[in-house]
Design an enzyme around this catalytic site. Sequence first.
Site, PDB file in Angstrom:
ATOM      1  N   HIS A 256      -2.056 -12.716   1.688  1.00  0.00           N
ATOM      2  CA  HIS A 256      -2.557 -11.647   0.808  1.00  0.00           C
ATOM      3  C   HIS A 256      -3.228 -12.326  -0.399  1.00  0.00           C
ATOM      4  CE1 HIS A 256      -3.167  -7.815  -0.809  1.00  0.00           C
ATOM      5  NE2 HIS A 256      -1.939  -7.399  -1.042  1.00  0.00           N
TER       6      HIS A 256
ATOM      7  N   ARG B 221      -8.104  -5.180   5.991  1.00  0.00           N
ATOM      8  CA  ARG B 221      -6.632  -5.246   5.984  1.00  0.00           C
ATOM      9  C   ARG B 221      -6.165  -4.993   7.408  1.00  0.00           C
ATOM     10  NH1 ARG B 221      -2.317  -2.555   1.909  1.00  0.00           N
ATOM     11  NH2 ARG B 221      -3.022  -4.407   0.785  1.00  0.00           N
TER      12      ARG B 221
ATOM     13  N   CYS C  56       4.331  -7.103  -6.203  1.00  0.00           N
ATOM     14  CA  CYS C  56       2.974  -6.681  -5.831  1.00  0.00           C
ATOM     15  C   CYS C  56       2.850  -5.170  -5.688  1.00  0.00           C
ATOM     16  CB  CYS C  56       2.564  -7.368  -4.535  1.00  0.00           C
ATOM     17  SG  CYS C  56       3.639  -6.974  -3.147  1.00  0.00           S
TER      18      CYS C  56
ATOM     19  N   GLN D 117      -4.072 -10.545  -3.793  1.00  0.00           N
ATOM     20  CA  GLN D 117      -2.878 -10.267  -4.587  1.00  0.00           C
ATOM     21  C   GLN D 117      -2.497 -11.484  -5.428  1.00  0.00           C
ATOM     22  OE1 GLN D 117      -0.944  -7.244  -4.666  1.00  0.00           O
ATOM     23  NE2 GLN D 117      -0.198  -8.323  -6.470  1.00  0.00           N
TER      24      GLN D 117
ATOM     25  N   ARG E  17      -5.571  -6.397 -10.199  1.00  0.00           N
ATOM     26  CA  ARG E  17      -6.222  -6.461  -8.879  1.00  0.00           C
ATOM     27  C   ARG E  17      -7.705  -6.110  -9.022  1.00  0.00           C
ATOM     28  NH1 ARG E  17      -3.286  -5.671  -4.235  1.00  0.00           N
ATOM     29  NH2 ARG E  17      -5.286  -6.142  -3.268  1.00  0.00           N
TER      30      ARG E  17
ATOM     31  N   ASP F 215       9.166  -9.021  -3.327  1.00  0.00           N
ATOM     32  CA  ASP F 215       8.365  -8.079  -2.528  1.00  0.00           C
ATOM     33  C   ASP F 215       9.344  -7.378  -1.569  1.00  0.00           C
ATOM     34  OD1 ASP F 215       6.296  -6.733  -1.242  1.00  0.00           O
ATOM     35  OD2 ASP F 215       5.658  -8.457  -0.050  1.00  0.00           O
TER      36      ASP F 215
END
Length: 307
Positions: free
Chosen positions: A130, A103, A265, A133, A293, A225
């Site tokens: 991402h 990340r 998310c 996700q 996830r 988001d």
Amino acid sequence: MMKDLLTLSKLTSADVKAIIDRSAELKQMQKQGKVHHPLANKSLGMIFEKSSTRTRVSFEVGMYQLGGQALFLSSNDLQLGRGEPVADTARVLSRYLDGIMIRTFAQEMVEELAHHASIPVINGLTDLHHPCQALADLFTVQEKKGGLKGLKLAYIGDGNNVANSLLEACVKTGMHFSIACPQGYEMDPKVLAEARGAARETGSSIETTGDPYQAVMKADVLYTDVWASMGQEAEHAKRVKAFQGYQIDAKLLKAASPEAIVMHCLPAHRGEEIAADVIDGPQSVVFDEAENRLHTQKAVLEMLMGK
Ligand code: CP
Ligand code: NVA
């Protein structure tokens, strides 16, 4: 067979379907308490240059459940944080590990790491993408709606990393994607252009608008988001002003399909991009989404690191 998972644009529609279907199987096996250790004796290094709750915990637990182990590598502690080249880091870690999850900020850094690593590299979020996700998100939609093709997902807010990966996932699965962003906060034009090409093959449509009410019309899934992503903390006040009118609230939700589900998310800012009564209301599936996830990442780990 692909080596890395850096963006969803490189996956075929069949790859995306296989990951989602395998996620469902692994979830069921886990719920039944079945032991499944395809990654016995394998190690995943997890490099974090940004904070994380879900990604860190779900990857670590996922590796454990698959019979392997995960190492949390904060960039503050790695020599990478003191200037050791990405290429050297990739080559050294490839001698110890069986996979790397990272990340970070720049997508280019992840691409460089993958280029020099002989082991699979998984993008656990960059400023641009991402992918893990979005895979979990579509698995969640499939669970809730029984399929994906022909459904409409409306994204309200910032045209950010999460939006980019969702768009890429939707066009691989024949879902329609509509996004409403304020001016100046639209999606990456390159990601959009590439997705338009993929959409032609699967029959997906892509709509970009400034009007949240237009975006949510007949939508089966509403998604939002945060307005200020990690690394944009200094812009928070300016962004809150620019995004006024882009909150998913009860009124906007009412303008979508009556059966619509609401996704985020997480982490969420109640009162900014989403109203508290919506995220905590009956149409919200955000905690199933967070759980998923774990299952989709196990499918990805098994696919990239198994055998
Ligand atoms: N959604 C997500 O990636 O959460 P974390 O930042 O907690 O990993
Ligand atoms: N867009 C957000 C997602 C967090 C999971 C960020 O990059 O901070």
